[in-house]
Enzyme design. Structure first.
Site, PDB file in Angstrom:
ATOM      1  N   ASN A  11       0.851  -1.189   0.000  1.00 16.07           N
ATOM      2  CA  ASN A  11       0.000   0.000   0.000  1.00 16.07           C
ATOM      3  C   ASN A  11       0.894   1.248   0.000  1.00 16.07           C
ATOM      4  O   ASN A  11       1.719   1.424   0.901  1.00 16.07           O
ATOM      5  CB  ASN A  11      -0.897  -0.046   1.255  1.00 16.07           C
ATOM      6  N   HIS A  14       0.961   6.238   1.960  1.00 13.10           N
ATOM      7  CA  HIS A  14       1.690   7.203   2.793  1.00 13.10           C
ATOM      8  C   HIS A  14       2.913   7.818   2.106  1.00 13.10           C
ATOM      9  O   HIS A  14       3.504   8.758   2.628  1.00 13.10           O
ATOM     10  CB  HIS A  14       1.977   6.600   4.160  1.00 13.10           C
ATOM     11  N   HIS A  47      -5.623   3.702  -1.523  1.00 15.80           N
ATOM     12  CA  HIS A  47      -6.949   4.067  -1.036  1.00 15.80           C
ATOM     13  C   HIS A  47      -7.256   5.503  -1.455  1.00 15.80           C
ATOM     14  O   HIS A  47      -6.609   6.439  -0.989  1.00 15.80           O
ATOM     15  CB  HIS A  47      -6.944   3.934   0.502  1.00 15.80           C
ATOM     16  N   ARG A  49      -9.383   8.219  -0.755  1.00 15.80           N
ATOM     17  CA  ARG A  49     -10.355   8.617   0.275  1.00 15.80           C
ATOM     18  C   ARG A  49     -11.201   9.771  -0.234  1.00 15.80           C
ATOM     19  O   ARG A  49     -10.760  10.548  -1.085  1.00 15.80           O
ATOM     20  CB  ARG A  49      -9.623   9.026   1.560  1.00 15.80           C
ATOM     21  N   ARG A  53      -6.915  12.813   1.162  1.00 10.32           N
ATOM     22  CA  ARG A  53      -5.824  13.239   2.047  1.00 10.32           C
ATOM     23  C   ARG A  53      -4.472  12.674   1.630  1.00 10.32           C
ATOM     24  O   ARG A  53      -3.441  13.198   1.984  1.00 10.32           O
ATOM     25  CB  ARG A  53      -6.122  12.886   3.501  1.00 10.32           C
ATOM     26  N   GLU A  74      -8.683   0.629  -3.046  1.00 11.67           N
ATOM     27  CA  GLU A  74      -9.510   0.664  -1.828  1.00 11.67           C
ATOM     28  C   GLU A  74     -10.391   1.899  -1.861  1.00 11.67           C
ATOM     29  O   GLU A  74      -9.903   3.003  -2.158  1.00 11.67           O
ATOM     30  CB  GLU A  74      -8.629   0.763  -0.579  1.00 11.67           C
ATOM     31  N   THR A 105      -8.388   3.578   8.588  1.00 10.59           N
ATOM     32  CA  THR A 105      -9.614   2.780   8.525  1.00 10.59           C
ATOM     33  C   THR A 105      -9.724   1.983   9.824  1.00 10.59           C
ATOM     34  O   THR A 105      -9.047   0.978  10.002  1.00 10.59           O
ATOM     35  CB  THR A 105      -9.565   1.843   7.295  1.00 10.59           C
ATOM     36  N   GLU A 155     -11.288  -9.279   3.028  1.00  8.59           N
ATOM     37  CA  GLU A 155     -10.015  -8.959   3.665  1.00  8.59           C
ATOM     38  C   GLU A 155     -10.300  -8.791   5.150  1.00  8.59           C
ATOM     39  O   GLU A 155     -11.132  -7.956   5.542  1.00  8.59           O
ATOM     40  CB  GLU A 155      -9.402  -7.685   3.070  1.00  8.59           C
ATOM     41  N   HIS A 198      -3.948  -4.535   7.718  1.00  3.37           N
ATOM     42  CA  HIS A 198      -4.037  -3.370   8.601  1.00  3.37           C
ATOM     43  C   HIS A 198      -3.150  -3.567   9.823  1.00  3.37           C
ATOM     44  O   HIS A 198      -3.346  -4.477  10.609  1.00  3.37           O
ATOM     45  CB  HIS A 198      -5.460  -3.028   9.053  1.00  3.37           C
TER      46      HIS A 198
HETATM   47  N1  PXP Z   1      -5.999  -3.116   3.898  1.00  2.71           N
HETATM   48  C1  PXP Z   1      -6.960  -2.171   3.954  1.00  2.71           C
HETATM   49  C2  PXP Z   1      -8.327  -2.531   3.470  1.00  2.71           C
HETATM   50  C3  PXP Z   1      -6.693  -0.871   4.416  1.00  2.71           C
HETATM   51  O1  PXP Z   1      -7.665   0.052   4.468  1.00  2.71           O
HETATM   52  C4  PXP Z   1      -5.374  -0.555   4.797  1.00  2.71           C
HETATM   53  C5  PXP Z   1      -5.036   0.842   5.233  1.00  2.71           C
HETATM   54  O2  PXP Z   1      -5.230   1.712   4.179  1.00  2.71           O
HETATM   55  C6  PXP Z   1      -4.400  -1.564   4.708  1.00  2.71           C
HETATM   56  C7  PXP Z   1      -4.740  -2.838   4.281  1.00  2.71           C
HETATM   57  C8  PXP Z   1      -2.974  -1.312   5.064  1.00  2.71           C
HETATM   58  O3  PXP Z   1      -2.873  -1.022   6.437  1.00  2.71           O
HETATM   59  P1  PXP Z   1      -1.495  -0.494   6.999  1.00  2.71           P
HETATM   60  O4  PXP Z   1      -1.189   0.776   6.273  1.00  2.71           O
HETATM   61  O5  PXP Z   1      -1.773  -0.307   8.449  1.00  2.71           O
HETATM   62  O6  PXP Z   1      -0.475  -1.560   6.728  1.00  2.71           O
END
Ligand code: PXP
Length: 254
Positions: A11, A14, A47, A49, A53, A74, A105, A155, A198
């Protein structure tokens, strides 16, 4: 014994958070995605949003155009996001709950409470050939409803488990882990493909890789933090190795 495959979705949200802090072009989430793929990521997750952001519309379009591995989009189940996802045509859409005031999330999607609204939404995405995944807690009622809604994938939200592990709350960590183990087995027996994500770090990713039902982990925040110190390519390789060790434990246990 042949081990069930375990994909790593990286992901890149960030990277965009950091870029947006100065409202410029760098660091570029698409460049991060390319580096992650080069280092062994099986897919890229982002994602979009409602408040934009981190990832923005043009990031999603560029990710789709420029990466060679599957894109997992996402998003919240809103008409606007449905329109954007149908235009982008990612490999997969993961439907997540979204509240403006949350930092991330925070919980799973309430597919039991929202099933009437979700059913046509999922059907539209299924019809467009986009693999739908529902981001839910490992709760039997949510899992059973996900199967009834004909989503091919769930998931499992691992946030509560990961927080308890990191905070040293052993009893809570154990009960959350048991919930994940039972939920993954139930989902598999209901015919769902099972992903998880997550809050995962090297240790929790290694542990959850030992569950044979899990086919994909989506990981972002921890990896981006590690990447500041050792580089993104090295972080992806280290995460991949942790997941492979977890899978190997599965092989030696059977
Ligand atoms: N899976 C989903 C559905 C999420 O919303 C997120 C966070 O955007 C992640 C995985 C990844 O989580 P993390 O950034 O905490 O590893």
């Amino acid at each position: 014994m042949a081990l069930p495959p375990l994909r790593l979705g990286v992901n890149v949200d960030h990277i965009a958070t950091l870029r947006n802090a100065r409202a410029g072009r760098n660091p570029d989430p698409v460049r991060a995605a390319l580096v992650a793929i080069e280092a062994g990521a099986d897919g890229i997750t982002a994602h979009l949003r409602e408040d934009r952001r981190h990832i923005r519309d043009e990031d999603m379009a560029r990710l789709k155009a420029e990466i060679s591995k599957p894109l997992n989009f996402e998003m919240a189940a809103t008409p606007d996001m449905l329109r954007i996802s149908l235009a982008t045509k990612p490999h997969a859409v993961c439907l997540v709950p979204e509240r403006r005031e949350e930092l991330t999330t925070e919980g799973g999607l309430d597919v039991v409470g929202l099933h009437n609204a979700l059913a046509p939404f999922i059907a539209r995405l299924n019809d467009a050939g986009i693999r739908v995944s529902l981001f839910i807690a490992a709760d039997p009622a949510q899992i059973e409803m996900a199967a009834r809604l004909r989503a091919p994938v769930i998931e499992i939200h691992t946030g509560a488990w990961c927080d308890a592990v990191v905070d040293g709350h052993t009893k809570k960590a154990d009960s959350e882990w048991q919930r994940i183990v039972a939920g993954a087995a139930l989902a598999r027996s209901a015919g769902l493909e099972v992903h998880a994500g997550h809050g995962l770090d090297y240790a929790t990713a290694e542990k959850i890789a030992s569950l044979p039902e899990i086919m994909e982990l989506n990981i972002g925040y921890y990896m981006m933090g590690e990447a500041l110190f050792v580089g993104l390519g090295e972080t992806v390789r280290t995460m991949r190795a942790a997941m492979d060790r977890g899978r190997q434990k599965l092989a030696s246990a059977t």
